[in-house]
Design a protein around this motif. Structure first.
Motif, short mmCIF file in Angstrom:
data_model
loop_
_atom_site.label_atom_id
_atom_site.label_comp_id
_atom_site.label_asym_id
_atom_site.label_seq_id
_atom_site.Cartn_x
_atom_site.Cartn_y
_atom_site.Cartn_z
N ASP A 1 4.92 19.04 -3.43
CA ASP A 1 3.58 18.56 -3.08
C ASP A 1 3.68 17.15 -2.52
O ASP A 1 4.49 16.34 -2.97
CB ASP A 1 2.67 18.56 -4.30
N THR A 2 2.84 16.88 -1.53
CA THR A 2 2.86 15.58 -0.88
C THR A 2 1.46 14.98 -0.81
O THR A 2 0.45 15.68 -0.90
CB THR A 2 3.43 15.69 0.55
N ASP A 3 1.44 13.68 -0.60
CA ASP A 3 0.18 12.96 -0.43
C ASP A 3 0.43 11.84 0.56
O ASP A 3 1.50 11.20 0.52
CB ASP A 3 -0.29 12.39 -1.77
N TYR A 4 -0.53 11.61 1.46
CA TYR A 4 -0.36 10.61 2.50
C TYR A 4 -1.57 9.69 2.58
O TYR A 4 -2.71 10.09 2.31
CB TYR A 4 -0.22 11.29 3.88
N ALA A 5 -1.32 8.45 2.98
CA ALA A 5 -2.42 7.56 3.33
C ALA A 5 -3.08 8.10 4.60
O ALA A 5 -2.42 8.66 5.47
CB ALA A 5 -1.88 6.15 3.58
N ASP A 6 -4.40 7.93 4.69
CA ASP A 6 -5.12 8.44 5.85
C ASP A 6 -4.58 7.88 7.16
O ASP A 6 -4.56 8.56 8.19
CB ASP A 6 -6.61 8.10 5.73
N SER A 7 -4.11 6.64 7.13
CA SER A 7 -3.66 5.97 8.34
C SER A 7 -2.38 6.57 8.93
O SER A 7 -2.06 6.30 10.08
CB SER A 7 -3.44 4.48 8.07
N VAL A 8 -1.66 7.36 8.14
CA VAL A 8 -0.38 7.91 8.64
C VAL A 8 -0.38 9.43 8.71
O VAL A 8 0.61 10.02 9.18
CB VAL A 8 0.81 7.43 7.78
N LYS A 9 -1.44 10.06 8.25
CA LYS A 9 -1.49 11.53 8.29
C LYS A 9 -1.29 12.02 9.71
O LYS A 9 -1.81 11.44 10.66
CB LYS A 9 -2.82 12.02 7.73
N ALA A 10 -0.55 13.09 9.86
CA ALA A 10 -0.24 13.74 11.14
C ALA A 10 0.80 12.97 11.95
O ALA A 10 1.24 13.45 12.99
CB ALA A 10 -1.48 13.95 12.00
N ARG A 11 1.18 11.78 11.50
CA ARG A 11 2.23 11.01 12.20
C ARG A 11 3.50 10.90 11.37
O ARG A 11 4.62 10.91 11.90
CB ARG A 11 1.73 9.62 12.56
N GLU B 1 0.83 -1.21 0.00
CA GLU B 1 0.00 0.00 0.00
C GLU B 1 0.86 1.25 0.00
O GLU B 1 1.98 1.25 0.55
CB GLU B 1 -0.92 0.02 1.23
N LEU B 2 0.33 2.31 -0.57
CA LEU B 2 1.02 3.58 -0.60
C LEU B 2 0.98 4.22 0.79
O LEU B 2 -0.07 4.27 1.43
CB LEU B 2 0.37 4.52 -1.61
N VAL B 3 2.13 4.70 1.24
CA VAL B 3 2.22 5.40 2.51
C VAL B 3 2.28 6.91 2.27
O VAL B 3 1.51 7.67 2.86
CB VAL B 3 3.46 4.95 3.30
N ALA B 4 3.21 7.34 1.43
CA ALA B 4 3.37 8.77 1.18
C ALA B 4 4.12 8.98 -0.13
O ALA B 4 4.93 8.14 -0.53
CB ALA B 4 4.14 9.44 2.32
N THR B 5 3.82 10.10 -0.78
CA THR B 5 4.47 10.47 -2.04
C THR B 5 4.86 11.93 -1.99
O THR B 5 4.15 12.75 -1.40
CB THR B 5 3.53 10.25 -3.23
N ILE B 6 6.00 12.26 -2.61
CA ILE B 6 6.41 13.65 -2.73
C ILE B 6 6.86 13.92 -4.16
O ILE B 6 7.59 13.11 -4.75
CB ILE B 6 7.51 14.01 -1.71
#
Length: 120
Positions: free
Chosen positions: A56-66, A46-51
């Motif tokens: 610009d960045t994108d995060y999986a909901d499960s890791v946002k803010a962490r 699964e995707l965790v994060a992209t830059i």
């Protein structure tokens, strides 16, 4: 043609932090995006994060803010700062990069993976 080398994985207690690094080397003209994926036993990758190059960045909901992804374009290196780790973050973490060798096409490359284990 392109090698991605990850480092920084290991064993950490719940609530702890780790910082992963991914350095790309080889025949690189430009890198459009770098990302981190993870795969836990018995689950799909699964995707965790992209830059992206522009930051610009994108995060999986499960890791946002962490988790925080960052990138040093001059060093072709991406980082993943992981805070407040949970046992469910346990997985093999893979780096991915979309690389151009000089043309308009970008090729996807993967690193070998680094194990992250969150356990008390």
């Amino acid at each position: 043609q392109v090698q991605l080398v990850e480092s920084g994985g290991g064993l950490v207690q719940p609530g702890g932090s780790l910082r992963l690094s991914c350095e790309a080397s080889g025949s690189i003209f430009s890198i459009k995006a770098m990302g981190w994926y993870r795969q836990a036993p018995g689950k799909q990758r699964e995707l965790v994060a992209t830059i992206f190059t522009n930051g610009d960045t994108d995060y999986a909901d499960s890791v946002k803010a962490r988790f925080t992804i960052s990138r040093d374009n001059a060093k072709n290196t991406a980082y993943l700062q992981m805070n407040s780790l949970k046992p469910e973050d346990t997985a093999v973490y893979y780096c991915n990069a979309d690389v151009s060798h000089g043309g308009t096409h970008y090729w996807g490359y993967w690193g070998q993976g680094t194990q992250v284990t969150v356990s008390s």
